[in-house]
Design a protein around this motif. Structure first.
Motif, short mmCIF file in Angstrom:
data_model
loop_
_atom_site.label_atom_id
_atom_site.label_comp_id
_atom_site.label_asym_id
_atom_site.label_seq_id
_atom_site.Cartn_x
_atom_site.Cartn_y
_atom_site.Cartn_z
N GLY B 98 34.39 57.72 28.97
CA GLY B 98 35.18 56.24 28.70
C GLY B 98 34.60 55.02 29.32
O GLY B 98 35.24 54.02 29.35
N TRP B 99 33.42 55.21 30.04
CA TRP B 99 32.61 53.72 30.41
C TRP B 99 32.49 52.73 29.32
O TRP B 99 32.59 53.41 28.33
N MET B 100 32.71 51.48 29.81
CA MET B 100 32.36 50.61 28.72
C MET B 100 31.20 50.02 28.59
O MET B 100 30.48 49.93 27.59
N VAL B 101 30.85 49.25 29.89
CA VAL B 101 29.53 48.58 29.72
C VAL B 101 28.54 48.56 31.03
O VAL B 101 29.03 48.99 31.82
N ARG B 102 27.36 48.49 30.85
CA ARG B 102 26.51 48.31 32.17
C ARG B 102 25.91 47.03 32.24
O ARG B 102 25.42 46.41 31.22
N ILE B 103 25.96 46.46 33.48
CA ILE B 103 25.69 45.04 33.50
C ILE B 103 24.31 45.12 34.77
O ILE B 103 24.67 45.75 35.77
N ARG B 104 23.53 44.27 34.39
CA ARG B 104 22.39 43.99 35.54
C ARG B 104 22.98 42.90 36.41
O ARG B 104 23.17 41.84 35.77
#
Lengths: 373, 127
Positions: B98-104
């Motif tokens: 259920g993860w949503m976004v990956r951000i740098r």
């Protein structure tokens, strides 16, 4: 009363509060009542009602008894329908309007005897309706008795409703038609059973004295459980009624809405003998045609339309969403909205403003869902 | 309730998994349970730059609409496309599928504002 007490709203509890507590329901304040919004999951409860059966606590609803030899005529002067048309043991959907034609509440009126009626009002409007009826019945010899706080209400809804209720009642359910009502017993307890509901499924509403509501609930919950059914909260009640295209006071209906706006002009009996409150205003709306129209919308882009979102026809704002959700049965986002009459024909393409985006939607006939049998 | 100890948390009930200069973001089990059945998730496209504490998306349950707030600023390098057809993954596996976004992550200092598992547990317990 101190300031502190004055600031604390009185939240009423139904006779089933301890049952909801032990079932682990999530409770909310709804129209001044502490009510279960969900027990397990809104989607599971919704599916239980569509596919099997569900049990509802509706004890917050208002029950108003109107009795006397002139009760029918007195009610006819107070509401838009014509209660004297009802045979004993029958009910109809009705509304009570202000003199300007605005809806004070939508009602179900049951005829229990030649001179005895029961008016069922929404919890949030029970006092308004009770006060309006008291005023309008003055001088009629009909006696109004507000039984709301003395009465519990449990609803069994879903295709297995007859199987659930039948073994526990002496009411002949086979001969009780849709919108019929009968006095009898459930689990040996005196009740009124109406074949009415707010889900789009077959089902029954069981009115019972508040002191004995828990006994009726316990018996019916065990029966519901044996058919793999569930207790159902207000969350699924809302998605069920929305799929069934049924209006909710506060969303589709309010003081600024007439029955004609809501597509419920059939409830207004302009031709009934005698006048009724709101008649002149409603005759005018009927003659001129309502200025807006309640429609069903299916959202065809990504997003869920919600109460208050704007609806556009091209660049022109045409109306506003009154209710919207992801339809558990259809698997698409559905909504009801008021739009300009010319934009309300089925298959009209409209856009709904969802946050910063205009999302395409299509007008569809109501209801969204109709049971097959 | 106790939450995974290898994650960091926000007061808005989001979790953050830090891996080098990237942060994966989702909502906590508590948030998912409070929302109920999640039926729609709206996420930003990869490449968009998020500002710390600003709304970057929306989670909708049957009843309610809830904003997602960026726990850290930076460029979105991936979004979980599976949530488009399977938003219920947020309920069933909030810390995993259920993860949503990956951000740098742009400002490493943002990470200092996040809660550890113990502090987040205390926040939830306090209601």
């Amino acid at each position: 009363m101190t300031d502190e007490e004055a600031a604390t709203p009185v939240v009423q509890k139904t006779p089933l509060a301890s049952r909801h507590d032990s079932l682990g329901a999530r409770m909310i304040d709804f129209a001044g009542w502490l009510m279960p919004v969900q027990y397990s999951s809104i989607l599971e409860e919704h599916r239980a009602v569509r596919e099997r059966v569900g049990l509802f606590d509706l004890s917050h609803m208002g029950e108003l008894s109107v009795e006397g030899v002139t009760a029918g005529d007195a009610l006819a002067a107070a509401v838009v329908s014509n209660p004297p048309d009802l045979a004993v043991g029958r009910a109809h959907y009705s509304m009570i309007c202000a003199p300007d034609g605005g809806i004070l509440d939508d009602l179900i009126i049951y005829r229990l005897a030649p001179d005895r009626f029961m008016v069922v009002a929404n919890a949030g409007n029970a006092v308004v309706v009770s006060d309006a009826l008291a005023e309008r019945l003055t001088g009629s010899r009909a006696v109004l008795d507000d039984q709301s706080l003395a009465t519990g209400l449990v609803a069994v809804q879903g295709p297995r409703s007859v199987d659930v209720l039948g073994p526990h009642t002496d009411v002949d359910l086979a001969s009780l038609r849709y919108y019929g009502v009968a006095e009898g017993r459930v689990a040996g307890i005196p009740v009124l059973v109406g074949r009415t509901g707010y889900t789009g499924e077959d089902g029954f509403e069981v009115f019972v004295a508040k002191e004995r509501t828990a006994e009726v609930w316990d018996t019916l919950l065990a029966a519901v459980d044996s058919f793999d059914g569930l207790p159902v909260g207000l969350g699924a009640r809302d998605t069920l009624r929305l799929e069934a295209g049924m209006p909710l006071y506060g969303n589709e209906l309010d003081r600024t809405t007439t029955p004609y706006d809501a597509g419920l002009g059939r409830t207004v009996k302009l031709g009934k003998p005698g006048g009724f409150v709101g008649r002149a205003a409603l005759e005018k709306v009927n003659a001129e045609g309502p200025k807006r129209r309640l429609v069903g919308l299916v959202v065809e882009g990504r997003g869920i339309a919600r109460h208050g979102y704007s609806v556009y026809a091209g660049q022109r704002k045409t109306g506003v969403v009154t209710s919207g959700t992801q339809s558990p049965t259809l698997g698409v986002p559905i909504a009801m909205a008021y739009v300009a009459p010319a934009d309300g024909e089925p298959d009209t393409r409209l856009d709904i403003e969802i946050r910063d985006a205009r999302v395409p939607a299509r007008v569809v006939p109501l209801p969204f869902y109709r049971r097959s049998s | 309730m106790s939450v995974p100890t290898d994650l960091r948390y926000t007061r808005d009930h989001e979790w953050v998994r830090i891996d080098g200069d990237e942060a994966t973001v989702g909502i906590t089990q508590y948030a998912a349970d409070q929302l109920g059945d999640i039926v729609f998730v709206e996420l930003p496209d990869a490449g968009r730059t998020l500002e710390t504490a600003k709304s970057f998306g929306v989670v909708e349950s049957v009843k309610a609409v809830s904003d997602l707030f960026a726990p850290v600023g930076g460029e979105v390098v991936a979004t979980n496309d599976a949530l488009s057809s399977g938003p219920e993954l947020v309920n069933s596996d909030p810390y995993g599928e259920g993860w949503m976004v990956r951000i740098r992550v742009e400002e490493a200092a943002d990470l200092n504002d996040l809660l550890d598992a113990e502090a987040y547990d205390a926040l939830v317990a306090a209601g």
